[in-house]
Write an enzyme that holds these catalytic residues in place. Sequence first.
Site, PDB file in Angstrom:
ATOM      1  N   HIS A   1      33.174  30.034  40.665  1.00 16.07           N
ATOM      2  CA  HIS A   1      31.884  28.978  41.277  1.00 16.07           C
ATOM      3  C   HIS A   1      30.821  29.911  41.758  1.00 16.07           C
ATOM      4  CE1 HIS A   1      32.933  28.579  45.873  1.00 16.07           C
ATOM      5  NE2 HIS A   1      33.494  29.856  45.216  1.00 16.07           N
TER       6      HIS A   1
ATOM      7  N   CYS B   1      28.536  34.914  47.670  1.00 19.04           N
ATOM      8  CA  CYS B   1      28.659  33.814  47.133  1.00 19.04           C
ATOM      9  C   CYS B   1      27.915  33.129  46.172  1.00 19.04           C
ATOM     10  CB  CYS B   1      29.496  32.773  48.033  1.00 19.04           C
ATOM     11  SG  CYS B   1      30.856  33.502  48.976  1.00 19.04           S
TER      12      CYS B   1
ATOM     13  N   HIS C   1      31.447  34.035  40.830  1.00 18.97           N
ATOM     14  CA  HIS C   1      32.544  34.642  41.324  1.00 18.97           C
ATOM     15  C   HIS C   1      33.723  33.789  41.380  1.00 18.97           C
ATOM     16  CE1 HIS C   1      31.278  32.594  44.844  1.00 18.97           C
ATOM     17  NE2 HIS C   1      32.598  32.820  45.482  1.00 18.97           N
TER      18      HIS C   1
ATOM     19  N   HIS D   1      38.115  32.824  42.618  1.00 16.67           N
ATOM     20  CA  HIS D   1      39.177  32.641  43.551  1.00 16.67           C
ATOM     21  C   HIS D   1      40.451  32.119  42.967  1.00 16.67           C
ATOM     22  CE1 HIS D   1      36.394  33.151  46.792  1.00 16.67           C
ATOM     23  NE2 HIS D   1      35.522  32.216  46.141  1.00 16.67           N
TER      24      HIS D   1
ATOM     25  N   ASP E   1      41.752  24.759  36.452  1.00 18.55           N
ATOM     26  CA  ASP E   1      42.467  25.859  36.326  1.00 18.55           C
ATOM     27  C   ASP E   1      41.579  26.818  35.189  1.00 18.55           C
ATOM     28  OD1 ASP E   1      44.245  28.052  36.936  1.00 18.55           O
ATOM     29  OD2 ASP E   1      45.566  27.331  35.265  1.00 18.55           O
ATOM     30  N   HIS E   2      41.179  27.957  35.765  1.00 17.17           N
ATOM     31  CA  HIS E   2      40.479  28.774  34.644  1.00 17.17           C
ATOM     32  C   HIS E   2      39.151  27.988  34.329  1.00 17.17           C
ATOM     33  CE1 HIS E   2      44.226  31.038  34.915  1.00 17.17           C
ATOM     34  NE2 HIS E   2      43.627  32.118  34.728  1.00 17.17           N
TER      35      HIS E   2
ATOM     36  N   GLU F   1      41.094  29.254  49.842  1.00 17.49           N
ATOM     37  CA  GLU F   1      40.222  29.713  49.003  1.00 17.49           C
ATOM     38  C   GLU F   1      40.305  31.240  48.906  1.00 17.49           C
ATOM     39  OE1 GLU F   1      35.717  29.283  48.423  1.00 17.49           O
ATOM     40  OE2 GLU F   1      36.088  30.834  50.138  1.00 17.49           O
TER      41      GLU F   1
END
Length: 136
Positions: free
Chosen positions: A14, A33, A39, A41, A79-80, A126
């Site tokens: 995100h 960020c 980037h 998490h 996810d991903h 996070e």
Amino acid sequence: MIYITRKESFNAAHKLARKDWSDEQNLAVYGKCANPNWHGHNYQLYVTVKGEINPETGFLVDLKWLKKIINENVVDKIDHRNLNLDVDFMKDQLASTENLAIAIWNILMPLIQEGGATLHSIKLYETENNFVEYLG
């Protein structure tokens, strides 16, 4: 009243940036960020439900059912993925962990109620040091 928690994990990218702000303003508020190249998490999601134990099963809810609800309606969709670009329920929202936790609550709450329990909290890590807990 008893509480039970299911933990799931997902990875997502995100960027924290408001479209109506300049790059400089986003950088000043969100720091790294706001990286224009995104980037990511490794998130840890904790879903806690509450209610009464079913005397026939000895369960509050079947954890296989809870896992399925969480994965089909949340994890499989994020996810991903890029939270800003790929996730329909985050469209037009700042992709903060706070907003993501609220979006997950809004998806899961009615489904868990249909299953005979009450959603108590969404806890979303996070990083190992930063997490959000949302109680509705």
